[in-house]
Design a protein around this motif. Sequence first.
Motif, mmCIF file in Angstrom:
data_model
loop_
_atom_site.group_PDB
_atom_site.id
_atom_site.type_symbol
_atom_site.label_atom_id
_atom_site.label_comp_id
_atom_site.label_asym_id
_atom_site.label_seq_id
_atom_site.Cartn_x
_atom_site.Cartn_y
_atom_site.Cartn_z
ATOM 1 N N HIS A 127 -13.930 19.722 -5.415
ATOM 2 C CA HIS A 127 -12.806 19.723 -6.125
ATOM 3 C C HIS A 127 -11.892 18.837 -5.733
ATOM 4 N N ARG A 128 -11.225 18.417 -6.847
ATOM 5 C CA ARG A 128 -10.148 17.455 -6.480
ATOM 6 C C ARG A 128 -8.752 18.029 -7.168
ATOM 7 N N PRO A 129 -7.629 17.775 -6.313
ATOM 8 C CA PRO A 129 -6.528 18.311 -6.985
ATOM 9 C C PRO A 129 -5.948 17.938 -8.063
ATOM 10 N N ASP A 130 -6.365 16.561 -8.594
ATOM 11 C CA ASP A 130 -6.049 16.121 -10.029
ATOM 12 C C ASP A 130 -6.759 16.945 -10.907
ATOM 13 N N GLN A 131 -7.713 17.599 -10.864
ATOM 14 C CA GLN A 131 -8.423 18.237 -11.761
ATOM 15 C C GLN A 131 -8.201 19.506 -11.813
#
Length: 138
Positions: free
Chosen positions: A32-36
């Motif tokens: 998981h990426r914070p920008d997603q």
Amino acid sequence: MTKLLRTAAITLLCSGYSAMGQELPHQRRILHRPDQPSIREMVTQKYERQEELLTNIIKQQQVKVDDHLSGRKLLDEEEFAHHQRHIQGLQRKLYATKQKDPQMVKLEIEHEIELQERMLAGEFIWTPGSDELVLKNP
């Protein structure tokens, strides 16, 4: 070409994995990426867009049927019947979506979020060539 095949075979043998029917645990390749958006956001958006998506698909199918009836783009009878059945099925699905109780929608969203999280945790086994994910310990 032969050199490429030989390289691929050597790579496969060196990796220690069998290419035939091996069961691999499902793993998310990109964490998981914070920008997603989060899983909750993605599932909620999916349910919010469902009515709009069904309406757009019905419009597209209806345009094809209307073009056939007006003589602009003729379809064969089998294809025409398929479009008509498809439209009827989508209209039933749209009606059911609109009539769904908000509490039931909430429960469905929570259930899907739970399944997504379990999948990310690696609780499923995926067999290459299969369309199914199976629980490791049912």
